[in-house]
Design a protein around this motif. Sequence first.
Motif, short mmCIF file in Angstrom:
data_model
loop_
_atom_site.label_atom_id
_atom_site.label_comp_id
_atom_site.label_asym_id
_atom_site.label_seq_id
_atom_site.Cartn_x
_atom_site.Cartn_y
_atom_site.Cartn_z
N ILE A 54 0.82 -1.22 0.00
CA ILE A 54 0.00 0.00 0.00
C ILE A 54 0.86 1.27 0.00
CG2 ILE A 54 -1.67 1.33 1.35
CD1 ILE A 54 -2.99 -1.40 2.03
N PRO A 55 1.86 1.43 0.90
CA PRO A 55 2.68 2.65 0.81
C PRO A 55 3.43 2.77 -0.50
CG PRO A 55 3.06 1.52 2.90
CD PRO A 55 2.21 0.62 2.05
N LEU A 58 1.10 4.12 -3.12
CA LEU A 58 0.82 5.54 -2.92
C LEU A 58 2.04 6.41 -3.20
CD1 LEU A 58 -1.29 5.29 0.36
CD2 LEU A 58 -2.12 5.65 -1.98
N GLY A 62 2.45 10.11 -5.60
CA GLY A 62 2.93 11.25 -4.81
C GLY A 62 4.23 11.80 -5.36
#
Length: 125
Positions: A54-55, A58, A62
């Motif tokens: 998940i990170p 993301l 970003g």
Amino acid sequence: MNFTMPLCQTAAGFARHTDPDARKREASRGTDAFANASLSTEALLMLAGLIAAIPLLLFAPGARRIPPSMFGLIQYAAPTLQFLIGVVIHREPFGQVQLIGFGAIWIALAVYALDRLWRAKVRRA
């Protein structure tokens, strides 16, 4: 987005649980990491790939939203924090040579950042 790898661990764990003989075969060979684990531990281990992904999923969008020059400077934050944890908390040795190298890197980064700020100010004026 490609969700193949995060789902691979979950699918493998599910497939293992649906084959009742697989658990017995693995336990008899001594290769089953889940043999003595509780169901909640097994679930957490199976979801570890998804939780770790998940990170990373993301991070990419970003990183595209900020200028490359700022992204490059931000990339120095993690190694610097690791260095500070090593020296301050774990009391790792940090001699004069390391101080000179670390200082030179951060002086160069400060010069680069100040130059970028100065150029941006000149462009606005």
